[in-house]
Design an enzyme around this catalytic site. Structure first.
Site, mmCIF file in Angstrom:
data_model
loop_
_atom_site.group_PDB
_atom_site.id
_atom_site.type_symbol
_atom_site.label_atom_id
_atom_site.label_comp_id
_atom_site.label_asym_id
_atom_site.label_seq_id
_atom_site.Cartn_x
_atom_site.Cartn_y
_atom_site.Cartn_z
ATOM 1 N N GLU A 97 130.762 88.307 22.460
ATOM 2 C CA GLU A 97 130.307 89.551 23.087
ATOM 3 C C GLU A 97 131.316 90.687 22.917
ATOM 4 O OE1 GLU A 97 128.746 88.789 27.002
ATOM 5 O OE2 GLU A 97 127.303 87.346 26.228
ATOM 6 N N HIS A 154 114.213 81.032 33.978
ATOM 7 C CA HIS A 154 115.621 81.340 33.741
ATOM 8 C C HIS A 154 116.490 80.196 34.227
ATOM 9 C CE1 HIS A 154 119.535 83.585 34.624
ATOM 10 N NE2 HIS A 154 119.401 83.558 33.319
ATOM 11 N N HIS A 155 117.306 79.661 33.329
ATOM 12 C CA HIS A 155 118.287 78.632 33.683
ATOM 13 C C HIS A 155 119.682 79.163 33.398
ATOM 14 C CE1 HIS A 155 115.342 75.029 32.802
ATOM 15 N NE2 HIS A 155 115.051 75.652 33.924
ATOM 16 N N GLU A 156 120.350 79.697 34.394
ATOM 17 C CA GLU A 156 121.775 79.987 34.209
ATOM 18 C C GLU A 156 122.498 78.669 34.498
ATOM 19 O OE1 GLU A 156 123.942 82.538 33.111
ATOM 20 O OE2 GLU A 156 125.146 80.735 33.324
ATOM 21 N N HIS A 161 121.425 82.364 25.918
ATOM 22 C CA HIS A 161 122.463 83.402 25.965
ATOM 23 C C HIS A 161 123.840 82.745 26.087
ATOM 24 C CE1 HIS A 161 120.332 87.395 26.896
ATOM 25 N NE2 HIS A 161 119.487 86.586 26.279
ATOM 26 N N GLU A 162 124.840 83.402 25.545
ATOM 27 C CA GLU A 162 126.237 82.934 25.533
ATOM 28 C C GLU A 162 126.408 81.618 24.771
ATOM 29 O OE1 GLU A 162 125.037 83.484 28.956
ATOM 30 O OE2 GLU A 162 125.440 85.601 28.661
ATOM 31 N N GLU A 206 121.276 85.158 22.188
ATOM 32 C CA GLU A 206 122.026 86.395 22.405
ATOM 33 C C GLU A 206 123.216 86.363 21.433
ATOM 34 O OE1 GLU A 206 123.819 88.714 26.261
ATOM 35 O OE2 GLU A 206 124.418 86.657 25.910
ATOM 36 N N GLU A 226 123.068 94.706 27.781
ATOM 37 C CA GLU A 226 123.607 94.564 29.146
ATOM 38 C C GLU A 226 124.975 95.233 29.292
ATOM 39 O OE1 GLU A 226 123.596 90.298 29.528
ATOM 40 O OE2 GLU A 226 125.587 90.082 28.671
HETATM 41 C C1 NOJ Z 1 124.480 86.766 31.056
HETATM 42 C C2 NOJ Z 1 123.216 87.016 30.313
HETATM 43 O O1 NOJ Z 1 123.452 87.552 29.047
HETATM 44 C C3 NOJ Z 1 122.380 87.946 31.170
HETATM 45 O O2 NOJ Z 1 121.237 88.350 30.477
HETATM 46 C C4 NOJ Z 1 122.044 87.235 32.457
HETATM 47 O O3 NOJ Z 1 121.321 88.107 33.279
HETATM 48 C C5 NOJ Z 1 123.311 86.802 33.181
HETATM 49 N N1 NOJ Z 1 124.163 86.096 32.291
HETATM 50 C C6 NOJ Z 1 123.007 85.922 34.367
HETATM 51 O O4 NOJ Z 1 122.531 84.676 33.945
HETATM 52 CA CA CA Z 2 125.576 87.719 27.772
#
Ligand code: NOJ
Ligand code: CA
Length: 736
Positions: free
Chosen positions: A188, A432-434, A502-503, A521, A527
């Site tokens: 990033e 969404h799975h963080e 993402h990440e 991503e 963002e």
């Molecule tokens: C980073 C992600 O790129 C973003 O899109 C997301 O909202 C946040 N993490 C929270 O999971």
């Molecule tokens: Ca990100």
């Protein structure tokens, strides 16, 4: 004289026995393999007679006697190594050719040609009898090479540990480089444009301003791939990798004196670079070359070097245009978390029904319904909802193993009713799975999390890997995580779920094999514009197609139409920062940044205030039969035209860093046909900093002979939608 001739003939024989060249199908690229006197494998590459890669060594350093040493051995700081860089003898060389045309499930084109000439070199490291093959595939657009470890003669040799891979890319000059810092945990970063020789001096500045809470820059001269280079004589050279599976991510370490980049693999928690068992192989190391930047962008080398689709049924994989309860979270208007009553969350022990909610939890029933209504009204496929599940109160940086369970909604998110409501309106919610990078927690709960999605009718998940990887010491880009990401994709496929991670690791074309990997991503995305300290400068998006997109599509989340945050309620709005982009630049990103998964990221209320610009976002396709790159220069400008899948509609997008006027020929249109084009162009005085919202919309007739000159503002762009003219358009005037 006779004797001299004979010596010469013998010398030639020796030379030809240990060296071999192959040409690309069009003859422009020539790759020469040579095993040097000391048994060191090397290769070089030329394009139209010009050297691109000087003779460069190939090889490894292995941990010595890896199989026999176990127990504490791997924890000892001094781990003796065994050179796999020289001492090889040649066992054989085989050449072959291949030519096929295949159809991606989704993509920039309906069909892709996979045409190459191949050389397979069979080597043996004599001292121990270790067998190593090197496979070269030469395409019209570049070279792929990989190491293959065939079945070995003993168990002792079959298991091996990589200390480092030493694949060299010896450049011929101090090229311009479009780079981000070599890092084990995040991509990033904003792109830096500099000479190769300036990388060292620019590294500290280039490494700042990253917000993923996990980063490990490994060297002042290390950079990530895909790395874009440009030589002074106008050659575009791109170094990346394809089909990264069960191996760690390759970075590049530059020796500024010799101008040689050498592979640098991401280590594991103990510092090792790869644990392998023969038979197996490395990912492909790729070098794309062209004297035409547009041709380089059109290359399919990365996809072609990946295996064909592994899924029998792909009918459930569908490109997605989505909106989401997301930008409002990024702006700080609402929150992922539900309450401030907990100091921390202990899953299973805390009762969310007994705590006081904050007034602005974003994922609440009423707000989500509002987004569903908006999606249904404007034809979006899905609505992403972040912050729907318990655990967000202390997810960030807490370094605990059990953070989320991916199944339990907050009390104000009625998951059953909302999904039913969405489906009744022809829309789906996006999961969404963080993971907060707690890998064991996610893997243990994955089956139940995916099943839960099936039970509620979700078809796509946005996953995320914010923070340091747990188990601590592992990196986002190491072999352990590379295997995790693929495991998540394969498990998702079993459940007919599409993944947008993402990440995660930057893509390497695996979406050919697993087309349910519909997005990634792996770059600095939109963002960052909401963060007062960082932002994104206009050259960044004009660099991404040359770098990050080499491996696959990007979930960049474009479509911002209100660039100024100061007039939107938010904590971050106190800063003067805005999105450094005009509205037309944002529209064009839907075409210049290819992705079958595209978000309209801004707030519904902002779109309602910009109905004309929003029309383009609604109209633009996300799957294509044809794509043409019409003009491109890394970090400066990109112009692309694409024809929607199964239709005669075209969409064109152009973006720029600085103000410029771009000539545009419509010769990509079918000859003899008449079309109606709607042009969204930067308005008078538009500027990404001072006047980002000025734009004009004009419509008119065009055909394949039309050519225009379109002005683009600083950080600006243009977008065009084109459809075939009908009788009703009889009076339409020419577009000017
Ligand atoms: C980073 C992600 O790129 C973003 O899109 C997301 O909202 C946040 N993490 C929270 O999971
Ligand atoms: Ca990100």
């Amino acid at each position: 004289m006779k004797r001299l001739l004979m010596v010469f003939a013998v010398a030639a024989l020796v030379f030809s026995a240990s060296a071999k060249s192959i040409k690309s199908p069009d003859g422009n690229l020539v790759m020469k393999f040579e095993l040097t006197k000391g048994g060191r494998p090397t290769y070089s590459l030329s394009y139209k007679g010009k050297q691109v890669v000087k003779p460069s060594a190939l090889g490894f350093e292995f941990v010595d006697n890896a199989y026999e040493n176990y127990g504490t051995f791997y924890h000892t700081p001094e781990r003796p190594s065994y050179s796999m860089r020289e001492g090889f003898s040649l066992k054989g060389m085989e050449t072959s050719s291949f030519d096929e045309t295949w159809e991606p499930v989704w993509g920039e084109q309906r069909t892709i040609r996979n045409h190459y000439n191949e050389l397979l070199v069979k080597l043996c490291r004599d001292e121990r009898g270790f067998l190593l093959n090197i496979r070269f595939r030469l395409y019209n657009d570049g070279l792929g090479l990989r190491y293959e470890f065939p079945r070995q003669s003993s168990k002792k040799l079959a298991y091996f540990v990589i200390k480092e891979e030493y694949t060299e890319f010896a450049m011929t000059g101090d090229h311009m480089a479009y780079w981000i810092p070599g890092c084990y945990d995040t991509q990033e970063y904003e792109y830096t444009v500099s000479r190769m020789s300036e990388i060292r001096n620019r590294m500290v500045e280039a490494s700042e301003n990253v917000g993923t809470a996990s980063k490990k820059v490994f060297s002042p001269t290390g950079v990530q791939t895909a790395l874009q280079l440009k030589s002074d004589d106008g050659l575009y050279i791109n170094i990346h990798e394809a089909a990264l599976v069960n191996y760690s991510c390759m970075h590049l370490e530059l020796n500024p004196k010799t101008k040689v980049f050498t592979s640098h693999l991401t280590p594991d928690a103990l510092g090792y670079k790869g644990w392998l068992q023969a038979p197996c192989h490395s990912p492909w190391r790729t070098i794309e070359v062209s004297d035409d930047a547009c041709k380089l962008l059109a290359s399919n080398l990365t996809l072609n070097l990946n295996e064909p689709c592994a899924l029998d049924d792909t009918s459930w994989i569908k490109p997605v245009k989505y909106i989401g309860v997301w930008w409002e979270l990024m702006l700080g208007k609402s929150r992922w978390y539900y309450t401030k009553d907990f100091n921390g969350v202990q899953l299973g022990k805390d009762d969310y029904t007994k705590v006081k909610p904050i007034p602005n939890h974003g994922a609440n029933n009423e707000n989500v319904r509002r987004y569903i209504d908006f999606a249904a009204k404007h034809g979006f496929d899905q609505v992403l909802v972040e912050g729907w599940n318990i655990g967000w109160e202390d997810w960030f940086g807490c370094k605990k193993e059990v953070v989320f369970d991916f199944r339990t909604p907050y009390p104000d998110f009625d998951i059953k009713a909302l999904n039913e409501y969405a489906r009744s309106k022809g829309v789906r919610l996006m999961m969404h799975h963080e993971t907060s990078s707690s890998i064991r927690n996610y893997e243990r709960r994955m089956e139940s999390a995916y099943q839960f999605m099936n039970d509620h009718g979700y078809t796509a998940v946005k996953s995320g890997y914010v923070g340091d990887i747990q188990p601590l010491g592992e990196h986002h880009f190491g072999q352990y995580m590379v295997n995790h990401y693929l495991y998540a994709i394969k498990e998702a496929a079993r459940h007919k779920i599409m993944v947008n991670a993402h990440e995660a690791i930057r893509p390497t074309g695996l979406c050919r094999t697993y087309p349910n990997l519909i997005g990634n991503e792996a770059c600095r995305g939109m963002e960052y514009c909401t963060n007062a300290d960082s932002g994104i400068k206009p050259h960044h998006a004009a660099t991404l197609p040359f770098t990050r997109l080499k491996g696959g599509p990007v979930d960049y989340t474009p479509g911002i139409v209100n660039m100024k945050f100061a007039d939107q309620t938010s904590i971050r709005s106190k800063s003067k920062r805005s999105v450094q982009s005009t509205i037309c630049n944002q529209l064009a990103l839907y075409v210049t940044l290819y992705s079958p998964l595209q978000m309209a990221a801004d707030l519904p209320e902002n779109y309602e205030k910009q109905p004309e610009a929003f029309q383009f976002i609604k109209d633009v396709a996300v799957d294509w039969d044809e794509s043409r790159y019409l003009a491109a220069e890394p970090a400066e400008y990109i112009v692309a035209a694409r024809r929607a899948k199964g239709k005669s509609e075209w969409f064109v997008g152009g973006i720029t860093d600085d103000e410029r006027t771009m000539p545009l020929s419509f010769d990509f249109l079918e000859k003899g046909k008449s079309y109606i084009a709607t042009l969204y162009a930067d308005g008078k005085g538009a500027d990404c900093d001072k006047n980002p919202h000025a734009y004009t919309v004009t419509s008119g007739r065009v055909d394949s002979r039309t050519s225009l000159k379109i002005w683009m503002a600083h950080g600006g762009g243009f977008a065009i939608s084109i459809r075939e003219a009908t009788e009703a358009d009889a009076k339409a005037k020419k577009l000017k």
